[in-house]
Design an enzyme around this catalytic site. Structure first.
Site, short mmCIF file in Angstrom:
data_model
loop_
_atom_site.label_atom_id
_atom_site.label_comp_id
_atom_site.label_asym_id
_atom_site.label_seq_id
_atom_site.Cartn_x
_atom_site.Cartn_y
_atom_site.Cartn_z
CD1 TRP A 4 6.81 6.60 -2.67
CD2 TRP A 4 6.65 6.59 -4.90
NE1 TRP A 4 8.19 6.53 -4.05
CE2 TRP A 4 7.60 6.52 -5.11
CE3 TRP A 4 6.36 6.61 -6.45
CZ2 TRP A 4 9.27 7.05 -5.52
CZ3 TRP A 4 7.66 6.94 -7.81
CH2 TRP A 4 8.89 6.46 -7.25
NE ARG A 11 -7.60 1.17 -6.04
CZ ARG A 11 -6.43 1.74 -4.96
NH1 ARG A 11 -5.41 2.14 -6.00
NH2 ARG A 11 -6.41 1.63 -3.83
CB THR A 29 -13.09 -8.17 -4.46
OG1 THR A 29 -12.57 -8.29 -3.02
CG2 THR A 29 -12.68 -9.88 -4.21
NE ARG A 69 -4.51 6.76 -7.48
CZ ARG A 69 -3.94 6.01 -6.27
NH1 ARG A 69 -3.70 7.42 -5.21
NH2 ARG A 69 -4.47 4.78 -5.32
N GLY A 124 0.03 5.38 -5.10
CA GLY A 124 -0.66 6.15 -5.33
C GLY A 124 -0.36 7.56 -4.53
CD GLU A 161 2.42 -11.51 16.65
OE1 GLU A 161 2.56 -9.95 17.62
OE2 GLU A 161 2.28 -12.28 17.71
CG HIS A 181 -0.22 1.50 -9.15
ND1 HIS A 181 -0.50 1.05 -7.73
CD2 HIS A 181 -1.48 1.95 -9.50
CE1 HIS A 181 -1.55 1.15 -7.78
NE2 HIS A 181 -1.87 2.21 -8.64
CG ASN A 220 -7.89 -2.49 -5.32
OD1 ASN A 220 -7.09 -3.76 -4.57
ND2 ASN A 220 -8.12 -1.32 -4.43
CD1 TRP A 221 -12.30 -6.63 -8.96
CD2 TRP A 221 -11.52 -4.97 -11.14
NE1 TRP A 221 -11.84 -7.41 -9.67
CE2 TRP A 221 -11.76 -6.73 -10.72
CE3 TRP A 221 -10.95 -4.67 -12.54
CZ2 TRP A 221 -10.99 -7.38 -11.37
CZ3 TRP A 221 -10.84 -5.46 -12.98
CH2 TRP A 221 -10.69 -7.09 -12.71
CG ASP A 226 -2.09 0.76 1.08
OD1 ASP A 226 -3.18 0.78 -0.37
OD2 ASP A 226 -2.58 1.75 2.04
#
Ligand code: IPE
Ligand code: IPE
Ligand code: MG
Length: 246
Positions: free
Chosen positions: A31, A77, A72, A39, A29, A212, A43, A74-75, A26
């Protein structure tokens, strides 16, 4: 690598290496946005980090790495962003399955039916070509959702019960696990999320019951091998009680 020490009658696992590290990739975008870049540049930088971190994990003897690459959700976007992520995934799948110097064994976790057909082909190819590889096991969570994975498992089990092939009493945790994408794999010892957010975002909801959790402020494209070594060190000092007393 398994180095349990007895201290005052208690088992101390403080120097135990994790077998399985799961990472929520994560911050790509943000960054890019911080640098005034589109964006998708984040990636592509993030995919270079994936290569470095997977190679490093292989070198230091991590057995399994699970990378959350596309959920599931992220579509939702913009299409151009989804297309770019798919383009990078195509490239990475090819790389892992075609180059002989890579000894990684690839598995994809997720609803592959919902992916473009050429990617489905590449997944089959990568899985097949790397089936006998003996290096690190790389799981790519792609079109993956934890709730969807659990619902799917329940549906398949219900179908067996309906056909009379399974009794409701036979449904145990062990049996349920066989219907998850991660069947026969150890649960992740660490779930690591760089990128500043402190949430699980529908990742490994079943498997992460006793993982953890490590959250980091570093955005994924900036994540380094040294950061991973630090995370492993943090893990080694955690006291995993699994509900018991230690
Ligand atoms: C990458 O980071 C994760 C993917 C879904 C591929 P993001 O694209 O979510 O980056 P941020 O959170 O917007 O910064
Ligand atoms: C989680 O990141 C999904 C992946 C890394 C593939 P997101 O950026 O989609 O999660 P949210 O929206 O911050 O919860
Ligand atoms: Mg994000």
């Amino acid at each position: 690598m398994l180095s349990f020490r007895h201290i005052g009658g208690y088992m101390d696992n403080s120097c135990k290496m994790p077998r399985h590290i799961a990472i929520i990739l994560d911050g790509n975008g943000r960054w890019a946005e911080q640098r005034g870049l589109p964006r998708f540049k984040g990636h592509s930088k993030g995919s270079e980090t994936v290569r470095e971190i997977v190679d490093h994990c292989d070198k230091i003897g991590i057995e399994y790495i699970t990378l959350y690459a596309f959920s599931t959700e992220n579509w939702k976007r913009p299409k151009e962003e989804v297309d770019e992520i798919m383009r990078l995934l195509r490239k990475y799948l090819d790389e892992l399955s075609k180059y002989a110097d890579k000894n990684a064994k690839i598995t994809v976790l997720g609803e592959t039916e919902g992916l473009p057909s050429d990617i489905r082909g590449k997944i089959m190819e990568a899985t097949e070509n790397t089936r006998n590889n003996t290096g690190i096991k790389v799981n790519i969570a792609l079109n993956y959702g934890g709730r969807q994975e659990i619902t799917n498992a329940a549906k398949r089990i219900a179908a067996l019960v309906k056909r009379g092939e399974l009794e409701p009493e036979d449904i145990t945790e062990n049996l349920f696990e066989k219907f998850l994408y991660t069947k026969d794999m150890p649960s992740p010892d660490i779930i690591l999320r760089p990128g500043r957010e402190k949430r699980i975002s529908n990742f490994l909801l079943w498997q992460g019951a006793y993982s953890e959790l490590i959250f980091e402020d570093i955005l994924w494209p900036d994540y380094t091998k040294e950061d991973l070594d630090r995370a492993i060190d943090d893990f080694k000092h955690r006291n995993r009680r699994y509900g018991g007393v230690k």
